[in-house]
Design a protein around this motif. Structure first.
Motif, mmCIF file in Angstrom:
data_model
loop_
_atom_site.group_PDB
_atom_site.id
_atom_site.type_symbol
_atom_site.label_atom_id
_atom_site.label_comp_id
_atom_site.label_asym_id
_atom_site.label_seq_id
_atom_site.Cartn_x
_atom_site.Cartn_y
_atom_site.Cartn_z
ATOM 1 N N GLY A 116 6.461 7.017 0.428
ATOM 2 C CA GLY A 116 6.184 5.623 0.773
ATOM 3 C C GLY A 116 6.985 4.591 0.716
ATOM 4 O O GLY A 116 7.173 3.728 1.345
ATOM 5 N N GLN A 122 1.178 6.854 -6.559
ATOM 6 C CA GLN A 122 0.126 7.709 -6.722
ATOM 7 C C GLN A 122 0.434 9.283 -6.627
ATOM 8 O O GLN A 122 0.168 10.130 -7.299
ATOM 9 C CB GLN A 122 -1.143 7.352 -5.921
ATOM 10 C CG GLN A 122 -2.071 6.633 -6.627
ATOM 11 C CD GLN A 122 -3.424 6.460 -5.721
ATOM 12 O OE1 GLN A 122 -3.651 6.909 -4.737
ATOM 13 N NE2 GLN A 122 -4.186 5.215 -6.103
ATOM 14 N N HIS A 123 1.127 9.448 -5.404
ATOM 15 C CA HIS A 123 1.232 10.714 -5.054
ATOM 16 C C HIS A 123 2.738 11.586 -5.795
ATOM 17 O O HIS A 123 2.956 12.840 -5.331
ATOM 18 C CB HIS A 123 1.523 11.045 -3.556
ATOM 19 C CG HIS A 123 0.283 10.958 -2.615
ATOM 20 N ND1 HIS A 123 -0.559 11.832 -2.585
ATOM 21 C CD2 HIS A 123 -0.067 9.874 -1.866
ATOM 22 C CE1 HIS A 123 -1.744 11.467 -2.055
ATOM 23 N NE2 HIS A 123 -1.256 10.471 -1.591
ATOM 24 N N ALA A 137 0.792 -1.174 -0.031
ATOM 25 C CA ALA A 137 -0.075 -0.085 -0.097
ATOM 26 C C ALA A 137 0.815 1.289 -0.011
ATOM 27 O O ALA A 137 0.599 2.176 -0.739
ATOM 28 C CB ALA A 137 -0.939 -0.080 1.142
ATOM 29 N N PHE A 138 1.957 1.177 0.710
ATOM 30 C CA PHE A 138 2.771 2.299 0.833
ATOM 31 C C PHE A 138 3.459 2.666 -0.499
ATOM 32 O O PHE A 138 3.478 3.884 -0.879
ATOM 33 C CB PHE A 138 3.906 2.192 1.797
ATOM 34 C CG PHE A 138 3.571 2.587 3.291
ATOM 35 C CD1 PHE A 138 2.982 3.754 3.604
ATOM 36 C CD2 PHE A 138 3.531 1.591 4.256
ATOM 37 C CE1 PHE A 138 2.627 4.161 5.000
ATOM 38 C CE2 PHE A 138 3.111 1.912 5.557
ATOM 39 C CZ PHE A 138 2.611 3.365 5.922
ATOM 40 N N PHE A 193 0.859 4.121 -2.935
ATOM 41 C CA PHE A 193 0.326 5.480 -2.684
ATOM 42 C C PHE A 193 1.614 6.300 -3.065
ATOM 43 O O PHE A 193 1.366 7.571 -3.547
ATOM 44 C CB PHE A 193 0.062 5.500 -1.106
ATOM 45 C CG PHE A 193 -1.306 5.187 -0.936
ATOM 46 C CD1 PHE A 193 -2.386 5.471 -1.760
ATOM 47 C CD2 PHE A 193 -1.479 4.199 0.267
ATOM 48 C CE1 PHE A 193 -3.696 5.158 -1.244
ATOM 49 C CE2 PHE A 193 -2.801 3.952 0.433
ATOM 50 C CZ PHE A 193 -3.907 4.178 -0.308
ATOM 51 N N ALA A 194 2.948 5.825 -2.940
ATOM 52 C CA ALA A 194 4.061 6.864 -3.271
ATOM 53 C C ALA A 194 4.064 6.916 -4.673
ATOM 54 O O ALA A 194 4.056 8.208 -5.043
ATOM 55 C CB ALA A 194 5.427 6.126 -2.748
#
Lengths: 516, 98
Positions: free
Chosen positions: B56, B50-51, B43-44, B47-48
């Protein structure tokens, strides 16, 4: 991008933390290189001097530089007023707990030997106990300080693990009743690892929502990011599970009685005081700093948890027959009382009032708890500590002084006036009323009354029943244990009769609230 | 298409959580916890991506180190109780109750 900027680290402000961790590493080296017969002689002064030195550094920093107004180490750690107060409290509680740990009779001679085996007999005949206890305790204490002062969720997770991992091991090192001790260690480890996985997944969700794990950054993102509420609420709930497990709030309280009963009593004292203080520091940071603007959403859930925690703690304590289990349930109830203060947020003055009440309560409760567990280590029979309540019958006739002090500690837990517990409870409940949580205070007072019933029951048992013929003996306390009991009793009296200086200190620490 | 990775991470986490609750061998329970930690890592990292920042990915490294430390402590504790009881079942550890 102009190359890599080196991070700035304010070593001066982080000195107490670095000192504790440094001494823990030196302790590991001593275990590796010093001969067995010398180890304890080195560890005891090293550990005590480290903790006292770190406490001195905290005081020097406050007097010389005042309270920092920005987070240090690139915003990772916040050495603000509440942090410094909590560090001081943790260090004081650790010093008295380490005085208890020094007593040789509490820790296993060889943890690797199977209970009842020739190996174990040999290890006992050789004398001494595991000295690894000291570096492990120092790591745990350093972890507590980091946990309470972390300003981003990653550091908070690391602090949580650095605090917990040594405690899992320490729980399994009791000298007597080793099966119980090992069982408590396994239970604590599996449940603790489970809960920290929840904490971590919550952290991942919050990171997904905000794009940062910095507590202040999360707070900024609350007003900026839209349409990602699922991630935010899921993350908040999962983080909450991890944190509420650590403070032992219902319905995540199941580990507490088992672990408190099985662990060596000095370690129970350290956990019951230090871990609770550190975990409340972390709870406050997450829910006030990072999620402060979300309070309308988390407050109803926390209301439920606080009420459940107070009631479960108080009611289940009545049915206990073991003194350490009873104190564990009492600690659960106290976690509930403290939560009423966490809920009582409002504008800045209200927050500062609640925070200062919580800080005072944590100090008062922690020191009384260590004292109570110190008394528990002294009441012994053939198999070690006499844990069963029936064995405590008539203790007041055999040893009036000790029973009197223990009764005094119990009254402080119950919150009778002229003890520290009274002012702690009064301050937290007053702050909660001012913060609009009156129904919670009503529940709190009712469960205090229920709790007072079982405290008084123990006092009646000690003073008004006949001692058993083969009752437990009162061990002649070592100088350290006697000092702990005397210190805790003195602190409980002083904070109960003349609490104003400490209240002023807590007010000053809380006035600037948390840095972001 | 990072959503798929998030779904996979949630599935792994759920499998791990259910495993902790239903399995009886302490080692298997512990492996399920490790599975949950790895789900967090996934998940981290997602998300890293994504952002578009590296936080992350760095967190994932920290989590790996913590998980390794946890294995050391956990296996020590489980091996000790196994040697004492000749069983690593969490149902057999039933001396502390009520």
């Amino acid at each position: 991008m102009n190359g890599i900027q080196p991070p700035t680290i304010e070593y001066g402000q982080l000195m107490p933390l670095l000192l504790v961790f440094g001494a823990a590493i030196v302790g590991v080296l001593i275990e590796a290189f010093a001969p067995r017969y010398l180890r304890k002689a080195i560890h005891v002064p090293l550990t005590m001097l480290t903790l006292l030195g770190a406490f001195g550094l905290v005081i020097v920093q406050v007097l010389r530089d005042g309270v920092p107004t920005a987070a240090v180490a690139m915003g990772a750690i916040a050495v603000d007023g509440p942090s410094l107060f909590i560090w001081g409290v943790i260090l004081v509680l650790s010093v008295v707990s380490v005085l208890l740990i020094n007593d040789d009779d509490n820790f296993v001679a060889s943890a690797a030997a199977v209970p009842g085996s020739p190996d174990e007999e040999e290890a006992i005949a050789r004398g001494g106990a595991h000295t690894e206890v000291y570096p492990l305790a120092l790591f745990a204490i350093g972890g507590m300080m980091l946990f309470a002062a972390s300003n981003d969720l990653l550091i908070m997770f690391v602090g949580l693990e650095v605090m917990s991992l040594p405690l899992y091991l320490l729980c399994g090192l009791a000298r007597r009743r080793r099966l119980l001790s090992q069982e408590s260690s396994v239970k604590y480890f599996l449940l603790g690892a489970f809960s920290s996985a929840f904490f971590l997944y919550g952290m991942a969700m919050i990171y997904g929502y905000a794009g940062t794990v910095d507590l202040g950054g999360i707070n900024d993102a609350l007003g900026r990011v839209g349409g990602q509420d699922t991630l935010l609420y899921l993350g908040t709930a999962l983080l909450g599970v991890g944190l509420f497990f650590k403070i032992g709030a219902a319905p995540f309280q199941a580990w507490k009685p088992d672990v408190y009963q099985g662990a060596p009593t000095p370690i129970t004292a350290l956990m019951a005081s230090g871990t609770l203080v550190a975990a409340f520091g972390a709870v406050l940071r997450v829910f006030w700093v990072a999620l402060g603007n979300l309070d309308w959403d988390w407050r109803p859930v926390m209301w439920g948890i606080a009420i459940l925690t107070m009631i479960v703690g108080a009611i289940l304590a009545i049915t206990q027959t073991d003194i350490k289990r009873m104190l564990a349930y009492s600690s659960i109830a106290h976690a509930g009382f403290l939560l009423t203060g966490v809920i009582a947020t409002g504008e800045a003055t209200q927050n500062a009032n609640s925070l200062s009440a919580l800080l005072f309560y944590l100090l008062a409760y922690g020191i009384t708890t260590v004292g109570a567990f110190a008394v528990v280590t002294m009441v012994r029979d053939a198999g070690g500590e006499a844990g069963h309540l029936s064995r405590w019958a008539g203790l007041g006739k055999r040893s009036p002084a000790l029973a009197g002090i223990f009764a005094f500690f119990l009254l402080a837990f119950a919150g009778i006036p002229l003890t520290s517990g009274f002012f702690g409870k009064y301050a937290v409940f007053a702050a909660a009323v001012a913060g609009g949580a009156l129904p919670l205070v009503v529940v709190g007072v009712v469960s205090s009354a229920i709790a007072a019933f079982f405290y008084v029951r123990v006092i009646v048992l000690m003073f008004f029943s006949e001692p058993a013929a083969d009752g437990p003996t009162i061990a002649v306390p070592s100088a350290g244990t006697a000092a702990v009991v005397a210190l805790a009793a003195a602190a409980t009296v002083v904070l109960g009769v003349y609490p104003q200086p400490v209240f002023d200190l807590a007010d000053a620490a809380a006035s600037s609230l948390f840095v972001r | 298409m990072t959503t798929h990775y998030l779904v996979l991470s949630a599935l792994l986490f759920a499998i791990g959580a259910v495993g902790v609750l239903v399995r009886r061998n302490a080692i298997v329970v512990f492996m399920c916890v490790e599975l949950m930690l790895n789900a967090c890592n996934l998940a981290f990292v997602t998300f890293a991506r994504q952002h578009g920042n590296l936080d992350g990915q760095i967190i994932a490294f920290f989590v790996m180190v913590v998980a390794a430390a946890e294995v050391v402590v956990g296996l020590a504790i489980i091996v000790t109780i196994f040697r004492t009881r000749r069983s690593a079942s969490v149902d057999d550890a039933n001396l502390l109750k009520y």
